[in-house]
Write a protein that holds these residues in place. Structure first.
Motif, PDB file in Angstrom:
ATOM      1  N   ILE A 341      21.958  16.877   9.378  1.00 20.30           N
ATOM      2  CA  ILE A 341      22.971  15.485  10.318  1.00 20.30           C
ATOM      3  C   ILE A 341      23.227  14.414   9.037  1.00 20.30           C
ATOM      4  O   ILE A 341      24.791  14.809   8.353  1.00 20.30           O
ATOM      5  CB  ILE A 341      22.434  14.651  11.510  1.00 20.30           C
ATOM      6  CG1 ILE A 341      21.729  16.030  12.443  1.00 20.30           C
ATOM      7  CG2 ILE A 341      23.975  13.817  11.849  1.00 20.30           C
ATOM      8  CD1 ILE A 341      23.293  16.505  13.120  1.00 20.30           C
ATOM      9  N   ASP A 342      22.632  13.999   8.495  1.00 16.68           N
ATOM     10  CA  ASP A 342      23.009  12.915   7.161  1.00 16.68           C
ATOM     11  C   ASP A 342      24.021  13.842   6.498  1.00 16.68           C
ATOM     12  O   ASP A 342      25.073  13.231   5.479  1.00 16.68           O
ATOM     13  CB  ASP A 342      21.872  12.499   6.448  1.00 16.68           C
ATOM     14  CG  ASP A 342      21.371  11.113   7.170  1.00 16.68           C
ATOM     15  OD1 ASP A 342      22.114  11.084   8.080  1.00 16.68           O
ATOM     16  OD2 ASP A 342      20.165  11.165   6.903  1.00 16.68           O
ATOM     17  N   LEU A 343      23.552  15.414   6.155  1.00 17.67           N
ATOM     18  CA  LEU A 343      24.264  16.153   5.001  1.00 17.67           C
ATOM     19  C   LEU A 343      25.386  16.593   5.393  1.00 17.67           C
ATOM     20  O   LEU A 343      26.257  16.684   4.714  1.00 17.67           O
ATOM     21  CB  LEU A 343      23.614  16.862   3.976  1.00 17.67           C
ATOM     22  CG  LEU A 343      21.934  16.835   3.486  1.00 17.67           C
ATOM     23  CD1 LEU A 343      21.476  17.909   3.532  1.00 17.67           C
ATOM     24  CD2 LEU A 343      22.829  16.245   1.938  1.00 17.67           C
ATOM     25  N   VAL A 344      25.602  17.113   6.888  1.00 17.79           N
ATOM     26  CA  VAL A 344      26.927  16.811   7.414  1.00 17.79           C
ATOM     27  C   VAL A 344      27.574  15.961   7.342  1.00 17.79           C
ATOM     28  O   VAL A 344      28.869  16.410   7.483  1.00 17.79           O
ATOM     29  CB  VAL A 344      26.215  18.192   8.986  1.00 17.79           C
ATOM     30  CG1 VAL A 344      27.847  18.159   9.805  1.00 17.79           C
ATOM     31  CG2 VAL A 344      25.600  19.383   8.568  1.00 17.79           C
ATOM     32  N   GLY A 345      27.356  15.133   7.273  1.00 23.85           N
ATOM     33  CA  GLY A 345      28.130  13.490   7.604  1.00 23.85           C
ATOM     34  C   GLY A 345      28.810  13.456   6.248  1.00 23.85           C
ATOM     35  O   GLY A 345      29.536  13.322   6.322  1.00 23.85           O
ATOM     36  N   ILE A 380      30.503  23.599  12.117  1.00 26.29           N
ATOM     37  CA  ILE A 380      28.920  23.722  10.784  1.00 26.29           C
ATOM     38  C   ILE A 380      28.160  21.645  11.860  1.00 26.29           C
ATOM     39  O   ILE A 380      26.574  21.372  12.777  1.00 26.29           O
ATOM     40  CB  ILE A 380      28.833  23.166   9.493  1.00 26.29           C
ATOM     41  CG1 ILE A 380      29.314  24.300   9.008  1.00 26.29           C
ATOM     42  CG2 ILE A 380      27.366  22.999   9.149  1.00 26.29           C
ATOM     43  CD1 ILE A 380      29.406  24.851   7.632  1.00 26.29           C
ATOM     44  N   ARG A 381      29.820  21.221  11.905  1.00 25.11           N
ATOM     45  CA  ARG A 381      29.151  19.261  12.502  1.00 25.11           C
ATOM     46  C   ARG A 381      28.595  19.982  13.700  1.00 25.11           C
ATOM     47  O   ARG A 381      27.285  19.188  14.683  1.00 25.11           O
ATOM     48  CB  ARG A 381      30.600  19.039  12.573  1.00 25.11           C
ATOM     49  CG  ARG A 381      30.209  17.447  13.322  1.00 25.11           C
ATOM     50  CD  ARG A 381      31.092  16.824  13.767  1.00 25.11           C
ATOM     51  NE  ARG A 381      31.587  17.284  14.912  1.00 25.11           N
ATOM     52  CZ  ARG A 381      32.903  17.425  15.384  1.00 25.11           C
ATOM     53  NH1 ARG A 381      33.799  16.057  15.389  1.00 25.11           N
ATOM     54  NH2 ARG A 381      33.596  17.521  16.555  1.00 25.11           N
ATOM     55  N   THR A 572      26.556  10.329  21.352  1.00 24.31           N
ATOM     56  CA  THR A 572      24.981  10.941  20.578  1.00 24.31           C
ATOM     57  C   THR A 572      25.204   9.876  19.665  1.00 24.31           C
ATOM     58  O   THR A 572      26.853   8.971  19.425  1.00 24.31           O
ATOM     59  CB  THR A 572      25.865  12.016  19.230  1.00 24.31           C
ATOM     60  OG1 THR A 572      25.436  12.711  17.829  1.00 24.31           O
ATOM     61  CG2 THR A 572      27.349  12.024  19.008  1.00 24.31           C
ATOM     62  N   LEU A 573      25.279   9.750  18.309  1.00 29.11           N
ATOM     63  CA  LEU A 573      25.159   8.125  17.746  1.00 29.11           C
ATOM     64  C   LEU A 573      24.872   8.936  16.176  1.00 29.11           C
ATOM     65  O   LEU A 573      25.158   7.931  15.228  1.00 29.11           O
ATOM     66  CB  LEU A 573      23.956   7.462  17.215  1.00 29.11           C
ATOM     67  CG  LEU A 573      23.312   7.090  18.657  1.00 29.11           C
ATOM     68  CD1 LEU A 573      22.269   5.925  18.684  1.00 29.11           C
ATOM     69  CD2 LEU A 573      24.670   6.549  19.551  1.00 29.11           C
ATOM     70  N   ALA A 574      25.829  10.057  16.078  1.00 27.82           N
ATOM     71  CA  ALA A 574      25.324  10.439  14.578  1.00 27.82           C
ATOM     72  C   ALA A 574      27.236  11.010  14.174  1.00 27.82           C
ATOM     73  O   ALA A 574      27.608   9.951  12.888  1.00 27.82           O
ATOM     74  CB  ALA A 574      25.099  11.830  14.561  1.00 27.82           C
ATOM     75  N   VAL A 663      32.150   9.723  10.540  1.00 29.93           N
ATOM     76  CA  VAL A 663      30.579  10.054  10.552  1.00 29.93           C
ATOM     77  C   VAL A 663      30.414   7.848  10.163  1.00 29.93           C
ATOM     78  O   VAL A 663      30.364   7.355   9.939  1.00 29.93           O
ATOM     79  CB  VAL A 663      29.896  10.196   8.909  1.00 29.93           C
ATOM     80  CG1 VAL A 663      28.547  10.002   8.823  1.00 29.93           C
ATOM     81  CG2 VAL A 663      30.991  11.827   8.867  1.00 29.93           C
ATOM     82  N   ILE A 664      29.303   8.281  12.081  1.00 31.26           N
ATOM     83  CA  ILE A 664      28.985   7.304  12.152  1.00 31.26           C
ATOM     84  C   ILE A 664      28.221   5.986  11.789  1.00 31.26           C
ATOM     85  O   ILE A 664      26.875   6.814  11.201  1.00 31.26           O
ATOM     86  CB  ILE A 664      29.067   6.453  13.301  1.00 31.26           C
ATOM     87  CG1 ILE A 664      29.921   7.152  14.520  1.00 31.26           C
ATOM     88  CG2 ILE A 664      28.153   4.847  13.869  1.00 31.26           C
ATOM     89  CD1 ILE A 664      28.634   7.165  16.005  1.00 31.26           C
TER      90      ILE A 664
END
Length: 725
Positions: A341-345, A380-381, A572-574, A663-664
């Motif tokens: 998730i971090d990489l997608v962000g 992808i996200r 979601t929180l991402a 991206v939060i």
């Protein structure tokens, strides 16, 4: 093998199996016993014992073996499963969970609760009577005595070829792994009748060399059954990997018998047994011949049959197909999902930067390529976020047991109704919801639902109803805990608040404001303290935990009818779809799911806080005033209509910039008390934009609407000069 990974996998699997076991027991208590639920309980205990046996976790193996023995008798109809047994099995599951926790904590060598174990084993053995263990029987009894504990075999005269033939060879280490081959043979009686059973003792060594923990026997048996192949084969699901199983249907082709003789270690003995139960002399002759029509040869010569004979036996058994299906699902560490998730962000942020450069260069081909990449990044996200989405049923499934135990403790009849368990939300929120929901459920059962006598006097059903419900609404997930109890007494709550100095005696509060007092630290109206509640702790923790998830909790109640606690959370929180707006030179992001529409708002009057939209009053806030920014000298303002739950409000901004994938990023401790902002994000040009806390802003607008304002017109509305809404 990485033992730490294997240990963690065992712990996770055992906890899942214990949860399934508990659910099946509660289902039996509610709906009555059925074979499917009983089998589910047996399989759970059996699998836990087998997995623990692989790693020599003997405390689990020895205790679960006794539980499994009781369940085996229940499964075979020798013991009834009643209320006391259900309570005993639930307590056994709790104790096994303690043993599993000990494994997780690397303290499995220490007995977690010796007194509890002794008490449970005494009750279990009371149900079983004196039953020697398999290992003890192997040490003290001659080999021939094994037939005494095998299932009853029906004797038949002559040869019958209308039965299934089973050839079973179990792994020598099967006993060490906590698996009992005899229980599988006994369970065959549930799918048919064993008419011939022969125990092969050729592999048993001399007594001085015999290992009591090693299995030496083989079994050849004939089974009369109307069940299909899959049903018979499923009996061996939990031992299939540690056994060689040949299952031949009635009137099987001679080639299958010939292949069986080619594979077994003792072909002469098996040929003799086939002649006694499954094959006629002529059929046996064909089976012993390498090819049909060739003269009879000895069984030893069958071993020379080439591989073409083995090809006659189907290679894919039903169990193998099942395992292949299960392998489509894999378990992944949460940390790996977080990293993804971090990489997608970061990819989303980089994509936004590329889009910005493309728009500045005015290169149509470049813009088209970047647009295609942006669409792929969006897919992808969504796919990455879906990996973290789990049903809220993971939280709900623990409450049937909680409701059962607490209702017994309180002496109340309470029925739990669960709906919306398939509603999905982010896994990180599922884990953090468990404690707040537990507090709410316990309070509802202790304070909300009346005792049986009180309910009957009030004209209600004797049994109270507690409902757990979840659903999606306006880009959020809503979780409700409702009861049909006594409801909240606003006068009593207000009096308690005045007593504690939370409210001035002359202060007038709306009903929802009175209900919010319950979330104040230490607030409680309970007249006496119980094991469950009354100490004034819990509901303030609930509010803090929900707000830390960017959510909101509210209470709806009618005295004498019941109470509903409603929790509203983002999905979601991402990463979210956002809508960019600008005030002065600052960019803000509004969650797109909460945006209803945008309206031109002309005029310079910034004092009024209500606008008339399609005949309905709409409260609004000017972000410029809220964040104390310079006034707009010229230009047209826009009104963004947002909705949270059932409430709508407007946010006045200078410019509308359009949709944006946000991206939060969490805010630091310095900003933790700012209620109007829920987070931040990085724009394509590298600047930081603040994400607006829409629930809080809507609440501010509603409060502002309720306060009289000297600038309002007589009808309560401020009419802008122009609106195309």
């Amino acid at each position: 093998m990485d033992m730490d990974m294997a240990r963690d996998a065992l712990v996770q699997e055992a906890r899942e199996l214990l949860s399934a076991m508990e659910s099946a027991l509660l289902q039996i208590e509610t709906s009555g016993a059925d074979s499917e639920a009983i089998n589910a309980i047996f399989r759970a205990a059996h699998t836990i014992k087998g997995s623990a046996g692989l790693f020599a976790f003997n405390r689990i193996v020895s205790f679960t073996h006794v539980v499994e023995s009781v369940l085996d008798r229940v499964r075979n109809g020798k013991l009834p499963i009643d209320g006391p047994m259900l309570s005993l099995l639930l307590n056994c599951g709790d104790y096994i969970a303690q043993l599993v926790d000990a494994i997780a904590d690397r303290t499995e060598e220490i007995e977690p609760d010796e007194t509890r174990r002794a008490g449970l084993e005494q009750q279990l053995n009371g149900l079983l009577g004196e039953i020697p263990s398999v290992a003890a029987a192997a040490e003290t009894a001659p080999v021939e005595a094994v037939d005494d504990v095998l299932p009853e075999v029906v004797a038949v005269d002559g040869v019958a070829n209308d039965n299934w033939h089973l050839s079973l060879r179990f792994s020598p280490d099967v006993l060490r792994m906590g698996l009992d081959p005899l229980s599988f043979l006994q369970y065959l009686g549930n799918v048919g009748t064993i008419v011939n059973l022969h125990t092969l003792t050729e592999g048993v060594p001399a007594l001085a060399e015999l290992d009591p923990e090693q299995h030496y026997l083989g079994y050849e048996l004939d089974l009369v059954s109307t069940a299909d192949r899959a049903s018979i084969d499923s009996v061996f699901d939990f031992i299939r990997d540690d056994a060689t199983i040949h299952l031949l249907p009635p009137h099987a082709p001679i080639a299958e018998y010939r292949a069986l003789l080619a594979e077994v270690v003792e072909p002469e003995r098996v040929a003799e047994l086939l002649a006694q139960g499954s094959l006629t002399a002529d059929e046996l002759a064909q089976a012993l011949a390498p090819e049909a029509g060739v003269e009879i040869v000895t069984a030893t010569q069958v071993l020379a049959v080439d591989s073409l004979l083995k090809a006659a036996v189907p290679t894919n058994r039903p169990g193998e197909e099942k395992r292949g299906y299960e392998q489509k699902f894999i378990k992944v560490e949460v940390s790996k999902l977080d990293q993804l998730i971090d990489l997608v962000g970061e990819l989303v942020i980089a994509g936004a930067g590329a889009s910005l450069i493309a728009s500045k260069r005015k290169d149509s081909q470049f813009e088209e390529a970047v647009q295609s990449i942006s669409e792929l990044v969006e897919h992808i996200r969504d796919a990455a976020l879906n990996l973290r989405m789990v049903p809220i049923g993971e939280v709900f499934q623990r409450f049937p047991r909680v409701v059962r135990d607490i209702s017994l403790e309180l002496g109340k009849e309470i029925e739990l109704v669960v709906t919306g368990a398939d509603t999905e939300l982010d896994k990180s929120m599922v884990e953090r919801l468990a404690d707040p929901l537990m507090h709410i459920v316990r309070n509802a059962m202790d304070h909300g639902i009346e005792a049986t006598e009180a309910r009957i006097q009030a004209g209600k059903a004797a049994a109270g109803t507690l409902r757990l419900n979840a659903y999606h609404e306006s880009g959020s997930i809503v979780i409700e805990v409702s009861d049909d109890g006594r409801g909240l007494n606003t006068a009593r709550i207000l009096a308690k608040a005045v007593e504690r100095g939370l409210v001035a005696p002359e202060q007038i509060l709306a009903e929802h404001e009175i209900f919010r007092l319950i979330f104040e630290p230490g607030f409680s109206t309970a007249e006496q303290i119980t094991n469950l509640s009354g100490r004034g702790v819990g509901m303030d923790v609930v509010r803090k935990n929900i707000e830390s998830l960017r959510g909101e909790v509210e209470i709806l109640s009618t005295e004498g009818v019941g109470t509903t606690v409603r929790i509203r959370l983002p999905l979601t929180l991402a990463i979210i779809d956002g809508f960019q707006v600008m005030v002065h030179d600052a960019v803000f992001v509004i969650p797109l799911d909460l945006v209803i529409e945008c309206i031109d708002l002309a005029g310079q009057d910034g004092h009024h806080d209500i606008v008339k939209l399609r005949g309905e009053p709409l409260p609004y806030l000017r972000l410029r005033d809220l964040f104390e920014m310079p006034r707009l000298e010229q230009g047209r303002e826009s009104l963004v209509v947002v909705q949270f739950g059932q409430q709508r409000a407007g946010l006045v901004v200078d410019r509308l910039l359009g949709e944006f994938q946000a991206v939060i990023k969490p805010l630091g401790e310095l900003f933790s008390r700012i209620k109007s902002i829920s987070g931040s994000t990085i724009l394509g040009d590298g600047k930081v934009a603040l994400i607006l806390d829409v629930p809080n802003l809507v609440h501010q607008a509603m409060v502002q609407q309720a306060v009289p304002h000297p600038g309002k017109a007589a009808n309560g509305f401020a009419s802008p000069q122009k609106s195309n809404g």
